[in-house]
Structures are given as structure tokens and as C-alpha cells.
Write an enzyme that holds these catalytic residues in place. Structure first.
Site, mmCIF file in Angstrom:
data_model
loop_
_atom_site.group_PDB
_atom_site.id
_atom_site.type_symbol
_atom_site.label_atom_id
_atom_site.label_comp_id
_atom_site.label_asym_id
_atom_site.label_seq_id
_atom_site.Cartn_x
_atom_site.Cartn_y
_atom_site.Cartn_z
ATOM 1 C CB CYS A 154 10.744 -1.245 -13.299
ATOM 2 S SG CYS A 154 10.177 -1.510 -14.990
ATOM 3 C CD GLU A 214 8.912 3.957 -18.346
ATOM 4 O OE1 GLU A 214 8.996 4.743 -17.390
ATOM 5 O OE2 GLU A 214 8.446 2.801 -18.255
ATOM 6 C CG HIS A 262 22.615 11.922 -21.980
ATOM 7 N ND1 HIS A 262 21.913 12.410 -23.068
ATOM 8 C CD2 HIS A 262 23.197 10.776 -22.388
ATOM 9 C CE1 HIS A 262 22.093 11.598 -24.091
ATOM 10 N NE2 HIS A 262 22.861 10.593 -23.709
#
Length: 147
Positions: free
Chosen positions: A23, A137, A73
Site C-alpha cells: 500500500c 476500499e 479519477h
């Protein structure tokens, strides 16, 4: 008291700079956002929202305007992640959202809650309030921020 929930989705990139796993690398997610409102049902015969807490389309419009559209985005970056911020600044017109916190699911849920709560509070003069933000997530991992 009753509650209603509206689900929205958006795509965004991030990284967790100090994390010991993968991550810490730049990556993205298809986030799923659930906005839950609680309050009293509107009792106003003849009014458009009679029998509702708030119209689902208005719940969506507020969340889109303040979170989904700005974050969709985009790359969500911690303000002190200077390496990534410096790189993103070299990309002309890049959609970057600079946050005061590391963009973990937990911190994002808390930031979303703080951003959205004032826009729903007391709508229609009822006891309407943002009760919960749930941010997925991944399909199996999410964070809740409760009011």
C-alpha cells in the site's frame, strides 16, 4: 427515528506512504460510498417530500457535488507526502486532491463525514442528520464513520 442510505461509487488513486506493505506504492480503488441519514419522516401533505427523510436524488446530488465529483479519477495525496506531490505537480492538469491526513479508508471516511454533515443537517426543518458514512476500499474492506 428512521434511516435511509444512498450508495455512490468513484475511482481514485492513493498511497499510504509509511505503510510496510504494498500500500506504500501508488495504486487505485473503485471506492463505494454509502451515505446514511437519520431523522423524522417529513409529514407535509401535498409537499414533494411528504413521507420521506430526504429525496434519494438530493442525497446523491449533495454527495456528488462535495465528494464524488471532486474525488473521482483523482489522486488523493497526503499534504506531507512531498515525493508524490512533487511528481503530481509535474503533470499538467492532473486531478489531485491534497488532504490533511494520510488517505487510509478510515481517514477518508472521517473526512467525507466532516465534509458532508453540514449539508444534510436539519434539512426540511426536520431532525435530519448524517448518521454514518461507510467507505468500501474493496468489496471486503471498509471503514465507518458514525455521527
Amino acid at each position: 427515528m428512521i434511516s435511509v442510505t444512498r450508495k455512490l461509487e468513484f475511482d481514485a488513486g492513493h498511497r499510504i506512504p509509511d505503510h510496510r506493505s504494498q500500500c506504500r506504492n501508488l495504486h487505485g480503488h473503485r471506492y463505494v460510498l454509502e451515505v446514511t441519514l437519520a431523522g423524522d419522516i417529513v409529514d407535509a401533505p401535498g409537499q414533494s417530500d411528504n413521507g420521506m427523510l430526504m429525496d434519494f436524488s438530493e442525497i446523491k446530488a449533495i454527495a456528488k457535488r462535495h465528494i464524488v465529483d471532486p474525488w473521482d479519477h483523482a489522486f488523493l495525496v497526503y499534504r506531507d507526502d512531498t515525493a508524490v506531490r512533487g511528481f503530481l505537480d509535474t503533470l499538467p492538469g492532473h486531478k489531485t486532491v491534497v488532504l490533511d491526513c494520510i488517505p487510509t479508508a478510515e481517514n477518508l471516511a472521517r473526512a467525507i463525514f466532516a465534509t458532508l454533515a453540514p449539508h444534510y443537517h436539519g434539512h426540511y426543518g426536520a431532525q435530519l442528520r448524517l448518521a454514518r458514512v461507510r467507505l468500501y476500499e474493496t468489496p471486503n474492506c471498509w471503514a465507518d464513520c458514525n455521527g
